[in-house]
Design a protein around this motif. Structure first.
Motif, mmCIF file in Angstrom:
data_model
loop_
_atom_site.group_PDB
_atom_site.id
_atom_site.type_symbol
_atom_site.label_atom_id
_atom_site.label_comp_id
_atom_site.label_asym_id
_atom_site.label_seq_id
_atom_site.Cartn_x
_atom_site.Cartn_y
_atom_site.Cartn_z
ATOM 1 N N THR A 1 0.862 -1.182 0.150
ATOM 2 C CA THR A 1 0.011 -0.013 -0.075
ATOM 3 C C THR A 1 0.766 1.282 0.072
ATOM 4 O OG1 THR A 1 -1.533 -1.222 1.442
ATOM 5 C CG2 THR A 1 -1.843 0.994 1.182
ATOM 6 N N PHE A 2 0.498 2.054 -0.807
ATOM 7 C CA PHE A 2 1.132 3.442 -0.946
ATOM 8 C C PHE A 2 0.455 4.577 -0.519
ATOM 9 C CE2 PHE A 2 3.609 0.747 -3.683
ATOM 10 C CZ PHE A 2 4.824 0.732 -3.386
ATOM 11 N N LYS A 3 0.819 5.688 -0.048
ATOM 12 C CA LYS A 3 0.127 6.907 0.137
ATOM 13 C C LYS A 3 0.110 7.646 -1.179
ATOM 14 C CE LYS A 3 0.828 9.884 3.900
ATOM 15 N NZ LYS A 3 1.750 10.375 4.700
ATOM 16 N N LEU B 1 -4.630 5.857 9.370
ATOM 17 C CA LEU B 1 -4.824 4.531 9.464
ATOM 18 C C LEU B 1 -6.194 4.279 9.574
ATOM 19 C CD1 LEU B 1 -1.977 3.587 12.295
ATOM 20 C CD2 LEU B 1 -2.099 2.615 9.843
ATOM 21 N N LEU B 2 -7.012 4.883 10.060
ATOM 22 C CA LEU B 2 -8.508 4.788 10.302
ATOM 23 C C LEU B 2 -9.161 5.067 8.879
ATOM 24 C CD1 LEU B 2 -9.450 6.961 13.408
ATOM 25 C CD2 LEU B 2 -9.516 4.426 13.040
ATOM 26 N N ASP B 3 -8.736 5.824 7.986
ATOM 27 C CA ASP B 3 -8.883 5.909 6.601
ATOM 28 C C ASP B 3 -8.640 4.568 5.656
ATOM 29 O OD1 ASP B 3 -9.868 8.602 6.731
ATOM 30 O OD2 ASP B 3 -7.707 9.414 6.301
ATOM 31 N N LEU B 4 -7.421 4.135 6.176
ATOM 32 C CA LEU B 4 -7.226 2.878 5.279
ATOM 33 C C LEU B 4 -7.986 1.704 5.953
ATOM 34 C CD1 LEU B 4 -5.012 1.534 3.497
ATOM 35 C CD2 LEU B 4 -3.688 1.211 5.140
ATOM 36 N N PRO C 1 1.544 0.972 4.476
ATOM 37 C CA PRO C 1 2.555 1.951 4.271
ATOM 38 C C PRO C 1 3.493 2.372 5.030
ATOM 39 C CG PRO C 1 0.788 2.956 3.433
ATOM 40 C CD PRO C 1 0.196 1.853 4.436
ATOM 41 N N ASP C 2 4.898 2.368 4.434
ATOM 42 C CA ASP C 2 5.960 2.950 5.635
ATOM 43 C C ASP C 2 5.489 4.303 6.107
ATOM 44 O OD1 ASP C 2 7.124 0.402 4.734
ATOM 45 O OD2 ASP C 2 8.669 1.649 3.333
ATOM 46 N N GLY C 3 6.071 4.713 7.237
ATOM 47 C CA GLY C 3 5.660 5.789 8.049
ATOM 48 C C GLY C 3 4.392 6.272 8.287
ATOM 49 N N LEU C 4 3.366 5.303 8.357
ATOM 50 C CA LEU C 4 2.174 5.599 8.454
ATOM 51 C C LEU C 4 1.534 5.080 9.943
ATOM 52 C CD1 LEU C 4 -0.051 6.678 6.444
ATOM 53 C CD2 LEU C 4 -1.237 4.557 6.597
ATOM 54 N N SER C 5 2.527 4.244 10.618
ATOM 55 C CA SER C 5 1.826 3.603 11.783
ATOM 56 C C SER C 5 1.804 4.766 12.989
ATOM 57 C CB SER C 5 3.110 2.529 12.188
ATOM 58 O OG SER C 5 4.281 3.355 12.367
ATOM 59 N N ALA C 6 1.980 6.105 12.839
ATOM 60 C CA ALA C 6 1.725 6.808 13.914
ATOM 61 C C ALA C 6 0.581 7.599 13.475
ATOM 62 C CB ALA C 6 3.098 7.515 14.354
#
Lengths: 189, 324
Positions: free
Chosen positions: A55-57, B190-193, B180-185
């Motif tokens: 998954t990518f932003k 995260l809620l959107d995903l 995705p990298d860098g999303l964990s915080a």
């Protein structure tokens, strides 16, 4: 180094993931209401063949992989490397056993294969969909047995073993579908 | 996929185009019957949306940067502040980078505002419009209403206000969704995903679901109601697991609105995104006084998708972006 934004993602695009060349198999854009948009992609690692989801932003960039499919003629093997040539330029490339992989059992000199180059080095080799190869070893044929649809193993000149109908003889040329590894027909001279 | 030589043809079939025309006629009739006036506002504006997740297309007018609207909201609120009364608009809006099965970079939005309605009465109104548009085509079942919190609990087992980001990541892992990298915080991302990948696909096919009381951090232009936790008086309508409409009990406080613009710009700065000119005329209109009202934006193309049973937005557009 060239890179792609997620907006350019489409299936077939070659990108670098964890330093490995990969191809995008599927790409889905998702965006909830007013929130962050994402690209969900399924990618195949071109070195290992493994398929993974990522998954990518949206808006993130990914490095492009310099990967190219080229038609080349198979020349010979020196035991360690398999040598191919681009017909138009006579440019030669040596592929190792890992790159050749399963294609090895179908490689016949002069046949045209699709060689995938990564940074100008062979990454994988696709044999032609159909090859015509000689049977070098099989049990004697059984005449009049065509109706029963029985099969027997036959060893081909490249070392591959395929199942052929009982009436097919040693020394005959047969046509094989390399995608399924199945016998198609006898080849008449 | 059709062959390249075929790409002059419309992406939607004649039946769907006829359905679009019929629905637009019905829609206008319904608004006329309800005393809501049709308006048209500029598609090009000198100001643009600040929301970090929405990207305006930029163009030039006499070498001055101008932006294609991503929504007619600011202009319509200026009309409301000037005393227009209840208004609606059917227009094209443009969003850069949004393309996929349910997204086309330009699409048709139906947006309307009703004075003295709150979010719940606006949901009633959206539901009755849906029934009118679906008649004889695909009649939605009676709608359900659920808070954002209960929605996440029911369909993903996650409490969006209480559970840790690690718990959300674990839930995404469990659903085989790569984070995705860098999303964990980033809690909201995260809620959107989670919403897009776990919740939406689990939602009912025939029942419209109104989701309301969003986290205050996702308020956009809705007012925030004090409480524990405070929530945004915002709602979204889902049908067949697809977001169809977004509504607000509209924020009228100019200082609060200016503050949100500032926070948006700060987030854009942090993310290295473009900083669009803030709409000062819209802020001036709020300062002059926006009447108490609720507003809703309905994605017309997606509604047609559901009514016609289409899986891809291209199937309901005369020409999708790939043929434009």
């Amino acid at each position: 180094m060239a890179s792609y934004s997620t907006n350019e993602f489409r299936s077939g695009l070659k990108i670098l993931i964890d330093k490995d060349p990969c191809v995008i198999v599927e790409n889905e854009f998702v965006k909830p209401g007013k929130g962050q948009a994402f690209s969900r992609v399924r990618i195949r690692n071109l070195k290992t063949g493994r398929v993974v989801d990522k998954t990518f932003k949206s808006g993130d960039s990914v490095e492009a992989a310099d990967v190219m499919d080229t038609d080349m003629q198979y020349l010979y093997s020196d035991g360690e490397f398999y040598h191919f040539m681009v017909p138009d330029t006579y440019e030669q490339h040596a592929a190792d056993a890992v790159a050749v992989g399963e294609a090895r059992q179908w490689l016949k000199e002069q046949d045209t294969c699709q060689v995938t180059l990564w940074n100008n080095t062979p990454l994988s080799v696709n044999p032609p969909n159909f090859v015509e190869l000689k049977i070098v070893e099989t049990d004697p044929g059984v005449r009049g047995d065509t109706a029963q649809g029985g099969v027997k193993p036959a060893k081909l000149e490249t070392g591959a073993v395929v199942r052929v109908p009982l009436f097919v003889e040693e020394g005959e040329m047969i046509r094989v579908d390399t995608r399924s590894g199945e016998y198609v027909s006898r080849v008449k001279d | 996929m059709k062959s390249p030589s075929d790409d002059w043809r419309p992406s939607a079939g004649p039946d769907v185009l006829a359905l679009r025309a019929k629905l637009l006629g019905r829609l206008r009739g319904w608004f006329a019957d309800h005393g809501v006036m049709e308006v048209e506002t500029p598609a090009l504006s000198a100001a643009a949306v600040t929301d970090p997740h929405i990207h305006s297309l930029e163009t030039c007018l006499d070498r001055r940067p101008m932006y294609l609207q991503t929504s007619p909201e600011f202009f319509m609120k200026r009309l409301l502040a000037a005393g227009s009364g209840d208004i609606y608009q059917v227009c094209r809006v443009f969003r850069d980078g949004e393309q996929g099965r349910r997204h086309n970079p330009e699409f048709t939005m139906v947006e309307w505002y009703r004075r003295d309605l709150d979010a719940h009465r606006m949901m009633d109104e959206v539901e009755s419009l849906l029934a009118v548009l679906g008649a004889g085509q695909r009649q939605p079942r009676p709608a359900e209403r659920i808070t954002y919190r209960d929605l996440c609990m029911e369909f993903a087992g996650i409490d969006p206000f209480v559970d840790s980001t690690a718990a959300i990541v674990a839930r995404l892992d469990e659903a085989a969704v790569a984070v995705p990298d860098g999303l964990s915080a980033d809690r909201d991302a995260l809620l959107d995903l989670l919403l897009a990948t776990v919740v939406e696909p689990a939602m009912p096919a025939e029942i419209p679901v109104f989701v309301f009381d969003f986290p205050a951090s996702q308020a956009a232009l809705a007012r925030i109601r004090d409480g524990d936790p405070p929530v945004a008086e915002r709602f979204e309508l889902f049908l067949g697991g697809m977001e169809l409409a977004n509504g607000f009990h509209e924020l009228r406080d100019v200082a609060e609105q200016a503050g949100r613009f500032e926070r948006d710009l700060q987030r854009r700065r942090d993310a290295g995104l473009k900083l669009p000119p803030v709409d000062h005329r819209f802020l001036a209109a709020l300062d002059a006084g926006l009447p108490e009202c609720a507003g809703v934006a309905l994605g017309f193309d997606r509604l047609v998708m559901w009514l016609a049973g289409c899986d891809h937005i291209a199937d309901v557009l005369s020409f999708d972006a790939g043929r434009a």
